[in-house]
Design a protein around this motif. Structure first.
Motif: not given
Length: 405
Positions: A93-94, A98-101, A120-123, A145-146
């Motif tokens: 998924i990550a 790539k456009c996930l909000r 956290g690394r990709c999104l 994530v933060a």
């Protein structure tokens, strides 16, 4: 006339315009069945996707739906015995979306901190994340994530019992645009953590700390002062350490408060509620204070008289409330209440309900369960007329509205 092929006559942009004019999801799916070109246009134009799939299918979905911004992989309670999304799924998924909000992983109990590290690394564009009841998560995963999702606006962590104040500190340092935070049942959260949170996150509009038993007046007061201009919804259900000091702080600083849940906070009394009613009289819409045993007629009357925009009120099990609370309403007052719960208030009678009905012409749901003096027969004998659209719950057979949850 010679026939003209639609695909020759219309450009991709014109076909996309046609697609945007379709109202129903069914029609949009049918659009993609016309031919491969239309399927490609439909796929690349799609913004939302709800699915239940493994890594192989997720890769195929990511290659087909390249512009997805909202992905829902949540599980219903009825599927609670399935792990749902796993860490390996989150890697796909990550890397693929790539456009996930918006990412909803509610009740996906199989994911761990390792999977969250991939997010956290990709999104980096992520703004909404729901990992409620993903019970294996800890501060390590949420800190990742933060670290990578600085634009995070909404984060739901209900039921993540291993989360501590360290997560709140990480959010304060890196997610300063955070607006909504759900921490229901995160019992390791303390006043110190809330103090750390609002050092950086001062734009919070919604804070849910229901059942956070280690939160008390100190934490609520510092949130009220730091987020005074933004805070609109605060949920403190069963936070038994919360008392009058918290409510007084909200009255002093939070003039725009719209929803307040303080059910089960038994140390709260009339004194602070009267202050709140005066301070938030123009903004307060939803107030739940069931099991606030020190609440009596004086504060309830004040709320009903001053809070003109109040739509939902729950005073269930407030045993000191009587008919007097409704008899003191001004002669010109017409209340906008839509939901009222007065169950288990033994001193309320048909007379009080009758007075209330004179003012509540917009009432849609009335809970009068377990009132010994208010029964369906007695209401009928007294000639009470309920609004036509009002559902009256005498015995618990009606589905309750969730506005005060």
């Amino acid at each position: 006339m010679s026939s003209v092929c639609v695909n020759q006559a219309l450009t991709d942009d014109e076909l996309r315009w046609v697609l945007t004019r379709l109202d129903s999801d069914k029609d949009k799916e049918v659009f993609g069945l016309v031919c491969k070109r239309w399927l490609h246009l439909q796929s690349t134009d799609r913004k939302k996707l709800a699915a239940r799939a493994g890594p192989h299918m997720l890769r195929r979905l990511a290659s087909r739906f390249t512009q997805i911004v909202e992905l829902d992989l949540s599980q219903s309670i009825s599927r609670s015995f399935y792990p749902g999304v796993t860490d390996s799924d989150l890697v796909v998924i990550a890397e693929g979306f790539k456009c996930l909000r918006v990412l909803n992983l509610h009740n996906c109990k199989g994911i761990t901190d390792t999977g969250l590290a991939s997010i956290g690394r990709c999104l980096s564009l992520l703004q909404f994340l729901d990992v409620s009841y993903c019970r294996k998560l800890s501060d390590k995963g949420l800190s990742a994530v933060a670290e990578g999702c600085h634009d995070l606006r909404t984060l739901h962590l209900a039921g993540c019992r291993f989360i501590t104040d360290e997560t709140l500190k990480s959010l304060a340092e890196r997610c300063r645009t955070l607006e909504a935070l759900g921490l229901q049942g995160c019992t390791n959260i303390t006043d110190s953590g809330l103090a750390e949170l609002v050092k950086g996150c001062r734009k919070i509009k919604t804070l849910d700390i229901n059942k956070c038993s280690n939160v008390g007046d100190a934490g609520v007061s510092v949130v009220a002062e730091a987020c005074a201009s933004s805070l609109k919804t605060l949920k403190l259900l069963d936070c038994y350490k919360v008392g009058n000091e918290s409510i007084s702080s909200l009255a002093q600083f939070c003039k725009n408060l719209e929803t307040l849940i303080i059910g089960g906070c038994r140390d709260i009394s009339d004194e602070s509620i009267i202050l709140l009613a005066d301070s938030c009289k123009d903004s307060l819409k939803n107030l739940r204070m069931d099991w606030c045993l020190n609440i009596s007629d004086s504060s309830l009357s004040c709320i009903l008289n001053q809070c003109k925009n109040l739509e939902a009120l729950d005073v269930g099990c407030c045993e000191e409330v009587t008919d007097i609370a409704f008899q003191d309403l001004g002669s010109d007052n017409v209340l906008g209440l839509k939901v009222l719960k007065v169950s288990n208030c033994p001193k309320i009678t048909v007379t009080g309900i009758g007075k209330l009905l004179e003012k509540c012409i917009s009432l849609e749901y009335l809970d009068v369960r377990s009132l010994p003096h208010v029964t369906q027969v007695r209401c009928s004998e007294a000639g009470l007329e309920f609004p036509k659209s009002c559902k009256v719950n005498f015995s618990g057979s009606l589905t309750e509205p969730d506005v005060l949850l």
